[in-house]
Design an enzyme around this catalytic site. Structure first.
Site, PDB file in Angstrom:
ATOM      1  N   LYS A  53       0.863  -1.195   0.000  1.00 13.02           N
ATOM      2  CA  LYS A  53       0.000   0.000   0.000  1.00 13.02           C
ATOM      3  C   LYS A  53       0.886   1.226   0.000  1.00 13.02           C
ATOM      4  O   LYS A  53       2.006   1.175   0.500  1.00 13.02           O
ATOM      5  CB  LYS A  53      -0.880   0.015   1.270  1.00 13.02           C
ATOM      6  CG  LYS A  53      -2.090   0.914   1.142  1.00 13.02           C
ATOM      7  CD  LYS A  53      -3.243   0.189   0.471  1.00 13.02           C
ATOM      8  CE  LYS A  53      -4.402   1.089   0.169  1.00 13.02           C
ATOM      9  NZ  LYS A  53      -5.586   0.315  -0.278  1.00 13.02           N
TER      10      LYS A  53
ATOM     11  N   ASP B  46      -7.077   4.394  -4.583  1.00 12.01           N
ATOM     12  CA  ASP B  46      -7.675   4.283  -3.245  1.00 12.01           C
ATOM     13  C   ASP B  46      -8.264   5.666  -2.977  1.00 12.01           C
ATOM     14  O   ASP B  46      -8.463   6.441  -3.925  1.00 12.01           O
ATOM     15  CB  ASP B  46      -6.620   3.884  -2.197  1.00 12.01           C
ATOM     16  CG  ASP B  46      -7.259   3.447  -0.869  1.00 12.01           C
ATOM     17  OD1 ASP B  46      -7.723   2.300  -0.774  1.00 12.01           O
ATOM     18  OD2 ASP B  46      -7.327   4.261   0.077  1.00 12.01           O
TER      19      ASP B  46
HETATM   20  P1  NDP Z   1     -12.868   7.887  -2.901  1.00 14.15           P
HETATM   21  O1  NDP Z   1     -11.809   8.896  -2.677  1.00 14.15           O
HETATM   22  O2  NDP Z   1     -13.387   7.672  -4.286  1.00 14.15           O
HETATM   23  O3  NDP Z   1     -14.121   8.171  -1.966  1.00 14.15           O
HETATM   24  C1  NDP Z   1     -13.996   8.236  -0.596  1.00 14.15           C
HETATM   25  C2  NDP Z   1     -15.308   8.673   0.004  1.00 14.15           C
HETATM   26  O4  NDP Z   1     -15.237   8.592   1.412  1.00 14.15           O
HETATM   27  C3  NDP Z   1     -15.660  10.112  -0.318  1.00 14.15           C
HETATM   28  O5  NDP Z   1     -17.043  10.242  -0.365  1.00 14.15           O
HETATM   29  C4  NDP Z   1     -15.062  10.862   0.858  1.00 14.15           C
HETATM   30  O6  NDP Z   1     -15.669  12.113   1.084  1.00 14.15           O
HETATM   31  C5  NDP Z   1     -15.340   9.912   1.989  1.00 14.15           C
HETATM   32  N1  NDP Z   1     -14.305  10.047   3.013  1.00 14.15           N
HETATM   33  C6  NDP Z   1     -12.969   9.905   2.858  1.00 14.15           C
HETATM   34  N2  NDP Z   1     -12.328  10.140   4.000  1.00 14.15           N
HETATM   35  C7  NDP Z   1     -13.274  10.457   4.890  1.00 14.15           C
HETATM   36  C8  NDP Z   1     -13.224  10.810   6.252  1.00 14.15           C
HETATM   37  N3  NDP Z   1     -12.070  10.883   6.916  1.00 14.15           N
HETATM   38  N4  NDP Z   1     -14.420  11.034   6.869  1.00 14.15           N
HETATM   39  C9  NDP Z   1     -15.587  10.938   6.187  1.00 14.15           C
HETATM   40  N5  NDP Z   1     -15.685  10.631   4.890  1.00 14.15           N
HETATM   41  C10 NDP Z   1     -14.550  10.387   4.254  1.00 14.15           C
HETATM   42  O7  NDP Z   1     -12.289   6.520  -2.310  1.00 14.15           O
HETATM   43  P2  NDP Z   1     -12.775   5.017  -2.576  1.00 14.15           P
HETATM   44  O8  NDP Z   1     -14.234   4.976  -2.793  1.00 14.15           O
HETATM   45  O9  NDP Z   1     -11.857   4.440  -3.576  1.00 14.15           O
HETATM   46  O10 NDP Z   1     -12.417   4.333  -1.175  1.00 14.15           O
HETATM   47  C11 NDP Z   1     -13.358   4.234  -0.108  1.00 14.15           C
HETATM   48  C12 NDP Z   1     -12.919   3.135   0.844  1.00 14.15           C
HETATM   49  O11 NDP Z   1     -12.861   1.887   0.140  1.00 14.15           O
HETATM   50  C13 NDP Z   1     -11.520   3.294   1.458  1.00 14.15           C
HETATM   51  O12 NDP Z   1     -11.526   2.713   2.745  1.00 14.15           O
HETATM   52  C14 NDP Z   1     -10.635   2.459   0.531  1.00 14.15           C
HETATM   53  O13 NDP Z   1      -9.459   2.053   1.175  1.00 14.15           O
HETATM   54  C15 NDP Z   1     -11.581   1.295   0.268  1.00 14.15           C
HETATM   55  N6  NDP Z   1     -11.318   0.491  -0.917  1.00 14.15           N
HETATM   56  C16 NDP Z   1     -11.206   1.053  -2.159  1.00 14.15           C
HETATM   57  C17 NDP Z   1     -11.022   0.258  -3.256  1.00 14.15           C
HETATM   58  C18 NDP Z   1     -10.962   0.802  -4.635  1.00 14.15           C
HETATM   59  O14 NDP Z   1     -10.871   0.009  -5.575  1.00 14.15           O
HETATM   60  N7  NDP Z   1     -11.033   2.111  -4.847  1.00 14.15           N
HETATM   61  C19 NDP Z   1     -10.878  -1.200  -3.131  1.00 14.15           C
HETATM   62  C20 NDP Z   1     -11.093  -1.707  -1.792  1.00 14.15           C
HETATM   63  C21 NDP Z   1     -11.284  -0.871  -0.747  1.00 14.15           C
HETATM   64  P3  NDP Z   1     -14.959  13.427   0.509  1.00 14.15           P
HETATM   65  O15 NDP Z   1     -15.079  13.353  -0.977  1.00 14.15           O
HETATM   66  O16 NDP Z   1     -15.701  14.557   1.115  1.00 14.15           O
HETATM   67  O17 NDP Z   1     -13.533  13.353   0.971  1.00 14.15           O
HETATM   68  O1  2IT Z   2      -7.895  -1.462  -0.795  1.00 11.18           O
HETATM   69  C1  2IT Z   2      -7.850  -1.947  -1.932  1.00 11.18           C
HETATM   70  O2  2IT Z   2      -7.982  -3.169  -2.130  1.00 11.18           O
HETATM   71  C2  2IT Z   2      -7.641  -1.034  -3.060  1.00 11.18           C
HETATM   72  N1  2IT Z   2      -7.572   0.174  -2.852  1.00 11.18           N
HETATM   73  C3  2IT Z   2      -7.480  -1.583  -4.448  1.00 11.18           C
HETATM   74  C4  2IT Z   2      -6.077  -2.081  -4.664  1.00 11.18           C
HETATM   75  C5  2IT Z   2      -5.753  -2.490  -6.076  1.00 11.18           C
HETATM   76  O3  2IT Z   2      -4.576  -2.821  -6.278  1.00 11.18           O
HETATM   77  O4  2IT Z   2      -6.625  -2.508  -6.943  1.00 11.18           O
END
Ligand code: NDP
Ligand code: 2IT
Length: 445
Positions: free
Chosen positions: A127, A167
């Site tokens: 990561k 992420d």
């Molecule tokens: P994005 O940046 O696309 O979206 C994140 C969302 O969460 C936004 O709506 C953001 O609001 C909100 N957010 C972020 N930080 C905070 C905080 N501290 N308090 C409240 N709201 C918050 O990220 P992802 O959708 O990609 O990721 C979301 C989660 O999923 C994370 O935990 C990530 O690690 C996990 N994840 C992501 C994957 C991926 O493929 N993208 C895969 C597996 C897990 P705002 O826009 O206002 O900041």
């Molecule tokens: O938390 C996660 O699994 C991710 N942000 C996606 C990682 C990836 O390599 O697609």
């Protein structure tokens, strides 16, 4: 019962002071591995198996200087944790958020090791990220940051070494700028990043994969209970990549999703979230959720947090770590919620998880339920290696297959050790067993 787990938790706290998120992730995993560790204590102790598994193979921190639109030099910190490469090249996203530090990147890297193992695909765990905040920055500033970040990171990654992805805060725009800089410096056109655009090696369905995968595993869980998503009410937190496609797939499968949130507020839409509006607000305009009311006058916008107070059958936390605490869990239980499935990484605190489980709520931990994203990243790596692109339907079918198999794998692991229905135990044990097997076969490295 052996003290080995407690000793290693103590060691992690001592060796990684001031890193509460990392401690939390290690405690969750090691405590639930007790049945396997007790059964193999002598061998694991001799091989220092746990001491090795909680120690990243490599951790990198670097300076990221860049120039803002006013001509001012800004300096951020860049991180990459190469946690475990026993089953494949390091794989895991890059988080861009002001809160990023070693604790957060290490907890995410540690979780990623077991998640990637659960996908059944050959990917190790890593990561990375930076305390850079893309919010409010111009495209040129984001590019300047991404180029500087990659100028250093490119020395440590490669298609067969370490393959970062998106992420929080890292989406298609950031991946594009990083890929361009990697290619320019290394003179290599290779699948070094996933989540790429479709015109330069990205995979169809990768954008949707984490959210879709979350719903595929929930659908399989319900199917095994003789139930389905049809007619269910769900609440979702977040309004980013994971949340948007979780809402989209939940609605395609017949559920009604009535909430979403961002870091400043949340929306309640009793008629069901309008995904097209949400995509326009978040993916195109990069705006706040206050805009949502312009599209749906019937909806409510509230400042602060509150999605867990809404009555629902299924809760899907898809924003960030520790966003669902004990009080939230109590509110969900009081409202009759039956399933909590994590789209984000570690969104539920340890106390909240234990409470939900004690009250008979079925709980799917993120390392299982959000694994569809990284699994589809691994499919993107395969396509890049063979220099071919698969159709949306082909990738989506593979994703669904992976999530269904993953569910049965964790379900069986939980049953095998006498913890039927405890998917925290099932996921940790199933993920751990493959990593241990690979580490043991490869000797003391
Ligand atoms: P994005 O940046 O696309 O979206 C994140 C969302 O969460 C936004 O709506 C953001 O609001 C909100 N957010 C972020 N930080 C905070 C905080 N501290 N308090 C409240 N709201 C918050 O990220 P992802 O959708 O990609 O990721 C979301 C989660 O999923 C994370 O935990 C990530 O690690 C996990 N994840 C992501 C994957 C991926 O493929 N993208 C895969 C597996 C897990 P705002 O826009 O206002 O900041
Ligand atoms: O938390 C996660 O699994 C991710 N942000 C996606 C990682 C990836 O390599 O697609």
């Amino acid at each position: 019962m052996s003290n080995y787990v407690d000793e290693v938790i103590e060691l992690v706290i001592k060796q990684n002071p001031g890193e509460p998120e990392f401690h939390q992730a290690v405690k969750e995993v090691l405590n639930s591995l007790r049945p396997v560790i007790d059964a193999n204590e002598e061998k694991f102790r001799r091989d220092a198996l746990l001491e090795r598994i909680v120690n990243p193979e490599r951790q990198i921190k670097f300076r990221v200087p860049w120039v803002d639109d006013k001509g001012q030099v800004q300096v951020n910190s860049g991180y990459r944790i190469q946690f475990n490469s026993s089953i494949g090249p390091y794989k895991g996203g890059i988080r861009l958020h002001p809160s990023v530090n070693f604790s957060i990147i290490k907890f995410l890297g540690f979780e990623q090791v077991f998640k990637n193992s659960l996908t059944g695909l050959p990917i190790g765990g890593g990561k990375g990220g930076s305390d850079f905040d893309p919010k409010g920055k111009s495209d040129r500033e984001v590019m300047a940051f991404c180029q500087s970040f990659m100028t250093e990171l490119c020395k440590h990654i490669g298609a067969d070494t370490d393959v970062p992805a998106g992420d929080i805060g890292t989406g298609a725009r950031e991946i594009g700028y990083m890929f361009g800089q990697y290619k320019r410096i290394r003179n290599l056109y290779e699948g070094v990043l996933t989540g790429k655009g479709l015109s330069y090696g990205g995979s169809l369905a990768r954008t949707e994969a984490t959210g879709y995968g979350l719903l595929y595993i929930v659908e399989e869980l319900l199917k095994c209970k003789g139930d389905s998503l049809v007619g269910k009410t769900a609440v979702v937190s977040g309004a980013g990549n994971v949340a948007i496609y979780a809402i989209e797939k939940a609605q395609q499968l017949g559920a009604k999703v009535v909430t979403c949130s961002d870091s400043t507020g949340w929306v309640y839409d009793p008629d069901g979230i309008d995904v097209a509006a949400l995509k326009e607000i978040k993916e195109v305009k990069r705006a706040r959720l206050t805009e949502y009311k312009n599209y749906r006058p019937n909806s409510e916008y509230h400042e602060g947090r509150g999605v867990w107070t809404i009555k629902c059958d299924i809760a899907l936390p898809c924003a960030t770590q520790n966003e669902l605490n004990l009080d939230d869990a109590k509110a969900l239980v009081a409202n009759g919620t039956k399933v909590v499935a994590e789209g984000a990484n570690m969104p539920t605190t340890l106390e909240a998880t234990e409470y939900l489980q004690s009250q008979g709520v079925t709980f799917l931990p993120g390392k299982a339920s959000n694994a569809g994203g990284v699994a589809t990243s691994a499919l993107e790596m395969s396509q890049n290696s063979e220099r071919l692109s698969w159709s949306f339907a082909e990738v989506d079918a593979k994703l669904k297959d992976i999530m269904v198999n993953l569910f049965h794998n964790i379900d069986n692991a939980a049953k095998k050790y006498g913890f039927e229905g405890n998917y925290v135990v099932g996921a940790n044990i199933a993920g751990f067993e493959k990593v241990v097997d690979a580490m043991t076969a490869q000797g003391i490295v």
